[in-house]
Design a protein around this motif. Structure first.
Motif, short mmCIF file in Angstrom:
data_model
loop_
_atom_site.label_atom_id
_atom_site.label_comp_id
_atom_site.label_asym_id
_atom_site.label_seq_id
_atom_site.Cartn_x
_atom_site.Cartn_y
_atom_site.Cartn_z
N ALA A 131 0.82 -1.22 0.00
CA ALA A 131 0.00 0.00 0.00
C ALA A 131 0.85 1.27 0.00
N CYS A 132 1.88 1.34 0.88
CA CYS A 132 2.64 2.61 0.96
C CYS A 132 4.11 2.44 0.56
N GLY A 133 4.55 1.21 0.31
CA GLY A 133 5.93 1.01 -0.16
C GLY A 133 6.96 0.89 0.95
N GLU A 134 6.54 1.01 2.22
CA GLU A 134 7.51 0.91 3.33
C GLU A 134 8.23 -0.45 3.25
N PHE A 140 16.37 -7.39 10.64
CA PHE A 140 16.71 -6.22 11.48
C PHE A 140 15.68 -5.09 11.47
N LYS A 141 14.62 -5.21 10.73
CA LYS A 141 13.60 -4.14 10.80
C LYS A 141 12.21 -4.75 10.69
N LEU A 142 11.75 -5.28 11.83
CA LEU A 142 10.44 -5.93 11.85
C LEU A 142 9.34 -4.89 12.04
N PRO A 143 8.15 -5.13 11.48
CA PRO A 143 7.04 -4.23 11.80
C PRO A 143 6.63 -4.46 13.26
N ALA A 144 5.95 -3.46 13.90
CA ALA A 144 5.57 -3.60 15.31
C ALA A 144 4.64 -4.79 15.51
N SER A 145 3.69 -5.03 14.60
CA SER A 145 2.83 -6.21 14.68
C SER A 145 3.08 -7.05 13.44
N GLU A 146 3.11 -8.38 13.66
CA GLU A 146 3.48 -9.28 12.57
C GLU A 146 2.63 -9.05 11.33
N ASN A 147 3.29 -8.86 10.20
CA ASN A 147 2.65 -8.76 8.89
C ASN A 147 1.79 -7.50 8.69
N ILE A 148 1.85 -6.56 9.66
CA ILE A 148 1.06 -5.32 9.51
C ILE A 148 2.01 -4.13 9.37
N CYS A 149 1.76 -3.32 8.34
CA CYS A 149 2.65 -2.18 8.09
C CYS A 149 2.55 -1.17 9.24
N HIS A 154 -1.59 -1.19 6.79
CA HIS A 154 -2.05 -2.22 5.84
C HIS A 154 -1.72 -3.62 6.37
N ASN A 155 -2.67 -4.53 6.25
CA ASN A 155 -2.46 -5.90 6.72
C ASN A 155 -2.01 -6.77 5.55
N GLY A 156 -0.80 -7.28 5.61
CA GLY A 156 -0.30 -8.15 4.53
C GLY A 156 0.92 -7.57 3.85
N LEU A 157 2.10 -7.84 4.45
CA LEU A 157 3.34 -7.41 3.81
C LEU A 157 3.70 -8.45 2.75
N VAL A 158 4.38 -8.01 1.68
CA VAL A 158 4.66 -8.97 0.60
C VAL A 158 6.15 -9.27 0.47
N HIS A 159 6.38 -10.49 0.00
CA HIS A 159 7.72 -10.95 -0.32
C HIS A 159 7.79 -10.93 -1.84
N ARG A 160 8.56 -9.99 -2.39
CA ARG A 160 8.61 -9.89 -3.86
C ARG A 160 9.05 -11.19 -4.49
#
Ligand code: AMP
Length: 212
Positions: A131-134, A140-149, A154-160
């Motif tokens: 959604a925002c490109g973050e 070494f840089k995990l989101p605060a909640s698993e899989n949420i930006c 946005h719910n659902g981070l992607v693995h290119r």
């Protein structure tokens, strides 16, 4: 006008992360040819359909296609950009020089130097927010909640797809084939700055701002 910035570096060397910081602090516009191509694929345009397989395989798209895409997304006469992912070879560097010639600003290349052996792990563990490109990293840089930006929720981070092991190896091979001649090209123009991209994001940012 700020100098046009040309970021050189292997996939995963932190160019996108640092570009986002410079956009915030100095008002640059970040243009990533990889992002522009992925957007075309998502929109299902003719160009997107044509390049989709190349991206999935980690191969380069032809120079003129990428140049045209860049041209239609940039106003280099009156705005200052960070070019991320272009040029990938010396022919593209010459095309970019031609594109920037009418611009009143100078241009400089920044090479994000990093040990390539470390990079494979970094890229394989990269996740991004569609959604925002973050950009995140499971190392070494995990989101605060698993899989949420953490930035936009946005719910659902992607693995290119092209961040999977075999494709990453191919992308790194292409990088290795081209980087020495690109660095030489900008060195000769006395427009090359090198930074150590292996340290923390904060210290890379400090080195980067010291260049100005
Ligand atoms: P990136 O997000 O910069 O790693 O780019 C992802 C993919 O987009 C690359 O592996 C290439 O397939 C394609 N691509 C991006 N920029 C270029 C470029 N300047 N020339 C050719 N292909 C590119």
């Amino acid at each position: 006008m700020l100098p046009q910035l040309i970021f050189l570096g292997a996939p995963g060397s932190g160019k996108g992360t640092q570009a986002a910081l410079l956009v915030k602090s100095l008002g640059y516009i970040h243009v990533s040819t990889g992002d522009l191509l992925r957007a075309e694929i998502l929109k299902g345009t003719d160009l997107g359909i044509r390049v989709s397989k190349l991206l999935s395989a980690g191969a380069l798209v032809d120079d003129l296609t990428v140049l045209e895409l860049l041209k239609s997304n940039c106003d280099t006469v009156s705005r200052s950009y960070i070019f991320d992912g272009f040029p990938r070879n010396v022919d593209q560097a010459r095309l970019l020089d031609e594109l920037l010639a009418p611009s009143k600003s100078s241009s400089m290349a920044v090479y994000f130097k990093i040990d390539l052996a470390d990079l494979k792990n970094r890229i394989i563990n990269r996740r991004s927010c569609p959604a925002c490109g973050e950009i995140y990293n499971l190392m070494f840089k995990l989101p605060a909640s698993e899989n949420i930006c953490s930035k936009c929720g946005h719910n659902g981070l992607v693995h290119r797809k092209d961040d999977q092991v075999s494709v990453v190896e191919k992308r790194l091979d292409i990088f290795k084939e081209n980087i020495a001649s690109l660095v030489f090209y900008y060195e000769q123009k006395k427009a090359l700055f090198e930074i150590d991209a292996s340290s923390s994001s904060d210290s890379v940012f400090e080195s980067l701002t010291n260049i100005f």
